[in-house]
Scaffold this active site. Structure first.
Site, PDB file in Angstrom:
ATOM      1  N   SER A  91       0.565  -1.109  -0.194  1.00  0.00           N
ATOM      2  CA  SER A  91      -0.166  -0.013   0.027  1.00  0.00           C
ATOM      3  C   SER A  91       0.895   1.255   0.083  1.00  0.00           C
ATOM      4  CB  SER A  91      -0.768   0.113   1.219  1.00  0.00           C
ATOM      5  OG  SER A  91      -0.980  -1.064   1.940  1.00  0.00           O
TER       6      SER A  91
ATOM      7  N   ASN B  83      -4.122   5.882  -1.840  1.00  0.00           N
ATOM      8  CA  ASN B  83      -3.582   6.170  -0.423  1.00  0.00           C
ATOM      9  C   ASN B  83      -2.976   7.531  -0.255  1.00  0.00           C
ATOM     10  OD1 ASN B  83      -4.488   4.109   0.571  1.00  0.00           O
ATOM     11  ND2 ASN B  83      -2.855   2.599   0.445  1.00  0.00           N
TER      12      ASN B  83
ATOM     13  N   GLU C 149      -4.702  -0.425  -8.744  1.00  0.00           N
ATOM     14  CA  GLU C 149      -3.623   0.548  -9.242  1.00  0.00           C
ATOM     15  C   GLU C 149      -2.469  -0.514  -9.821  1.00  0.00           C
ATOM     16  OE1 GLU C 149      -3.998   4.373  -6.442  1.00  0.00           O
ATOM     17  OE2 GLU C 149      -3.290   2.545  -5.669  1.00  0.00           O
TER      18      GLU C 149
ATOM     19  N   HIS D  69      -2.135  -3.099  -6.922  1.00  0.00           N
ATOM     20  CA  HIS D  69      -2.655  -2.623  -5.470  1.00  0.00           C
ATOM     21  C   HIS D  69      -4.254  -2.581  -5.616  1.00  0.00           C
ATOM     22  CE1 HIS D  69      -3.416   0.550  -2.353  1.00  0.00           C
ATOM     23  NE2 HIS D  69      -3.254  -0.697  -1.551  1.00  0.00           N
TER      24      HIS D  69
HETATM   25  N1  3HC Z   1     -16.585 -10.013   0.581  1.00  0.00           N
HETATM   26  C1  3HC Z   1     -17.359 -10.232  -0.428  1.00  0.00           C
HETATM   27  N2  3HC Z   1     -18.516  -9.175  -0.351  1.00  0.00           N
HETATM   28  C2  3HC Z   1     -18.589  -8.199   0.484  1.00  0.00           C
HETATM   29  C3  3HC Z   1     -17.609  -8.004   1.623  1.00  0.00           C
HETATM   30  C4  3HC Z   1     -16.459  -9.007   1.343  1.00  0.00           C
HETATM   31  N3  3HC Z   1     -15.551  -8.872   2.619  1.00  0.00           N
HETATM   32  N4  3HC Z   1     -18.083  -7.016   2.249  1.00  0.00           N
HETATM   33  C5  3HC Z   1     -19.410  -6.714   1.813  1.00  0.00           C
HETATM   34  N5  3HC Z   1     -19.600  -7.501   0.860  1.00  0.00           N
HETATM   35  C6  3HC Z   1     -20.723  -7.010  -0.038  1.00  0.00           C
HETATM   36  C7  3HC Z   1     -21.883  -7.477   0.576  1.00  0.00           C
HETATM   37  O1  3HC Z   1     -22.210  -8.927   0.471  1.00  0.00           O
HETATM   38  C8  3HC Z   1     -23.096  -6.789  -0.239  1.00  0.00           C
HETATM   39  O2  3HC Z   1     -23.513  -7.407  -1.357  1.00  0.00           O
HETATM   40  P1  3HC Z   1     -24.954  -7.096  -1.916  1.00  0.00           P
HETATM   41  O3  3HC Z   1     -25.162  -5.591  -1.991  1.00  0.00           O
HETATM   42  O4  3HC Z   1     -24.793  -7.853  -3.306  1.00  0.00           O
HETATM   43  O5  3HC Z   1     -25.638  -7.927  -1.071  1.00  0.00           O
HETATM   44  C9  3HC Z   1     -22.190  -5.312  -0.433  1.00  0.00           C
HETATM   45  O6  3HC Z   1     -20.982  -5.747  -0.463  1.00  0.00           O
HETATM   46  C10 3HC Z   1     -22.289  -4.333   0.462  1.00  0.00           C
HETATM   47  O7  3HC Z   1     -22.400  -4.704   1.365  1.00  0.00           O
HETATM   48  P2  3HC Z   1     -23.302  -4.556   3.046  1.00  0.00           P
HETATM   49  O8  3HC Z   1     -24.679  -4.200   2.568  1.00  0.00           O
HETATM   50  O9  3HC Z   1     -22.934  -5.460   3.940  1.00  0.00           O
HETATM   51  O10 3HC Z   1     -22.421  -3.061   3.582  1.00  0.00           O
HETATM   52  P3  3HC Z   1     -22.163  -1.898   2.949  1.00  0.00           P
HETATM   53  O11 3HC Z   1     -23.236  -1.330   2.042  1.00  0.00           O
HETATM   54  O12 3HC Z   1     -21.798  -1.029   3.981  1.00  0.00           O
HETATM   55  O13 3HC Z   1     -20.908  -2.181   2.071  1.00  0.00           O
HETATM   56  C11 3HC Z   1     -18.547  -1.758   1.746  1.00  0.00           C
HETATM   57  C12 3HC Z   1     -19.773  -2.484   2.347  1.00  0.00           C
HETATM   58  C13 3HC Z   1     -18.732  -2.568   0.052  1.00  0.00           C
HETATM   59  C14 3HC Z   1     -17.438  -2.633   2.355  1.00  0.00           C
HETATM   60  C15 3HC Z   1     -18.856  -0.363   1.685  1.00  0.00           C
HETATM   61  O14 3HC Z   1     -19.042  -0.009   3.043  1.00  0.00           O
HETATM   62  C16 3HC Z   1     -17.673   0.283   1.248  1.00  0.00           C
HETATM   63  O15 3HC Z   1     -17.543   0.467   0.279  1.00  0.00           O
HETATM   64  N6  3HC Z   1     -16.646   0.867   2.153  1.00  0.00           N
HETATM   65  C17 3HC Z   1     -15.521   1.327   1.899  1.00  0.00           C
HETATM   66  C18 3HC Z   1     -14.439   0.592   1.508  1.00  0.00           C
HETATM   67  C19 3HC Z   1     -13.329   1.380   1.098  1.00  0.00           C
HETATM   68  O16 3HC Z   1     -12.901   2.624   1.107  1.00  0.00           O
HETATM   69  N7  3HC Z   1     -12.000   0.482   0.891  1.00  0.00           N
HETATM   70  C20 3HC Z   1     -10.903   0.888   0.605  1.00  0.00           C
HETATM   71  C21 3HC Z   1      -9.964   0.876   1.734  1.00  0.00           C
HETATM   72  S1  3HC Z   1      -8.519   1.363   1.664  1.00  0.00           S
HETATM   73  C22 3HC Z   1      -7.803   0.161   0.826  1.00  0.00           C
HETATM   74  O17 3HC Z   1      -7.914  -1.198   0.915  1.00  0.00           O
HETATM   75  C23 3HC Z   1      -6.119   0.257   0.599  1.00  0.00           C
HETATM   76  C24 3HC Z   1      -5.303  -0.309   1.461  1.00  0.00           C
HETATM   77  O18 3HC Z   1      -3.989  -0.191   0.915  1.00  0.00           O
HETATM   78  C25 3HC Z   1      -5.243   0.491   2.820  1.00  0.00           C
END
Ligand code: 3HC
Length: 292
Positions: free
Chosen positions: A119, A190, A152, A140
């Site tokens: 990251s 990031n 990325e 990434h």
């Molecule tokens: N695996 C598979 N599917 C998943 C999952 C997982 N771990 N978590 C959630 N889902 C799916 C759910 O099954 C659901 O699918 P559906 O709509 O078809 O039923 C869908 O995603 C939405 O999930 P929820 O309804 O349970 O909850 P949310 O609407 O809150 O969505 C989320 C969850 C997609 C994680 C959403 O909250 C989100 O987009 N959050 C932001 C995530 C983010 O910013 N990620 C980047 C982090 S930074 C990074 O990774 C970089 C690193 O280098 C630091």
């Protein structure tokens, strides 16, 4: 040469997601973890995720079984010798990553592309330590890997066009949307996201508002899917701390410096959702803000 056989090193939060998505997309995937317990934990994590997808009718039982068939697990780095692409997703520790790539370098074929899911470390620092900097890229992914569409694809000044194009095409074959990024610490996302999360912690330190209110503010006020503190817990507070230390080391700018409160929470072992406690307590149905 086409990419068919993929190796994934590390089967934690990110590695298991990458392995799952690659196997679902038809690639033959071999996952390497350090010992049998880690293999078992990774195997279970992927299985649970696939079963959940079947329950939610996002994947047929046949496709789950076919995906499972395409996945295998090992504790030996040498078992990755025949891979066309190896993606590293171990902890953010350059020495550890370089030791791993050193071992892979001596064993994999000439054609094997190496990729890191780092990251915040630079791809250059890993590529330069191998005999194949031209066949080295960053790939990434974002958490949760099965859901987040972005990858990325990072090139250094030594990455060949052919390697970059193959990595880009591979990301598309996973059903992801790749973007091209230069090899600067934090790449694109990031670089912008980490200062935002650190700033939220600084505002908390200043007593601007509570954890819950800052999160509600950013979700309802800006339409973000998660507030900054839920996101910290989701990414892992220990991971965020490591990333910010690496980015601060790279840029020497205050915006990347870890706030003291972040260090305190890490010291208490509150790493976020994975340990059950971070800014929130995750043991119940709903997260409950913890004393800060
Ligand atoms: N695996 C598979 N599917 C998943 C999952 C997982 N771990 N978590 C959630 N889902 C799916 C759910 O099954 C659901 O699918 P559906 O709509 O078809 O039923 C869908 O995603 C939405 O999930 P929820 O309804 O349970 O909850 P949310 O609407 O809150 O969505 C989320 C969850 C997609 C994680 C959403 O909250 C989100 O987009 N959050 C932001 C995530 C983010 O910013 N990620 C980047 C982090 S930074 C990074 O990774 C970089 C690193 O280098 C630091």
């Amino acid at each position: 040469m086409n990419i068919e056989k993929v190796g994934v090193v590390g089967c934690g939060l990110m590695g298991s997601g990458i392995a799952e998505v690659a196997a679902k997309s038809g690639f033959e995937v071999k996952v390497r973890e350090i010992n049998d317990d880690a293999v078992e934990a990774g195997r279970k994590r992927i299985r649970r995720s696939l079963d959940k997808a079947v329950e939610k009718e996002k994947l047929s039982a046949e496709d789950r079984d076919a995906t499972w068939e395409r996945l295998s697990f090992t504790t030996e780095v040498s078992d990755l010798a025949d891979r066309d692409l190896v993606i590293e997703a171990v902890v953010e520790d350059l020495e550890l990553k370089n030791a791993l790539f050193g071992e892979l370098d001596g064993r994999c074929g000439e054609h094997t592309i190496f990729a890191s899911n780092t990251s915040s470390l630079t791809i250059t620092d890993m590529a330069a330590a191998t005999s194949r900097p031209d066949r080295f890229v960053g790939l990434h992914f974002f958490n949760p890997v099965p859901v987040m569409k972005l990858v990325e694809v990072v090139r250094t000044i030594a990455t060949s066009d052919e390697t970059f194009d193959r990595a880009f095409a591979f990301s598309k074959a996973l059903g992801k949307v790749p973007i091209a990024a230069k090899d600067n610490s934090g790449f694109v996302v990031n670089l912008l996201l980490v200062p935002y999360m650190l700033d939220a912690i600084r505002q908390l330190e200043r007593g601007v508002a509570s954890v819950a209110d800052i999160d509600t503010g950013m979700t309802l006020g800006c339409g973000y899917p998660m507030g900054p503190f839920v996101l910290c817990d989701f990414v892992g507070i220990d991971t965020l701390y490591k990333i910010s230390e690496i980015m601060f080391d790279e840029y020497r700018e205050e915006r990347y410096a870890p706030p003291p409160l972040l260090r305190r929470i890490v010291a208490m072992g509150r790493y976020g959702r994975k340990t059950g406690k971070g800014f929130y307590d995750w043991s119940g149905e709903q997260p409950v803000p913890l004393p800060i």
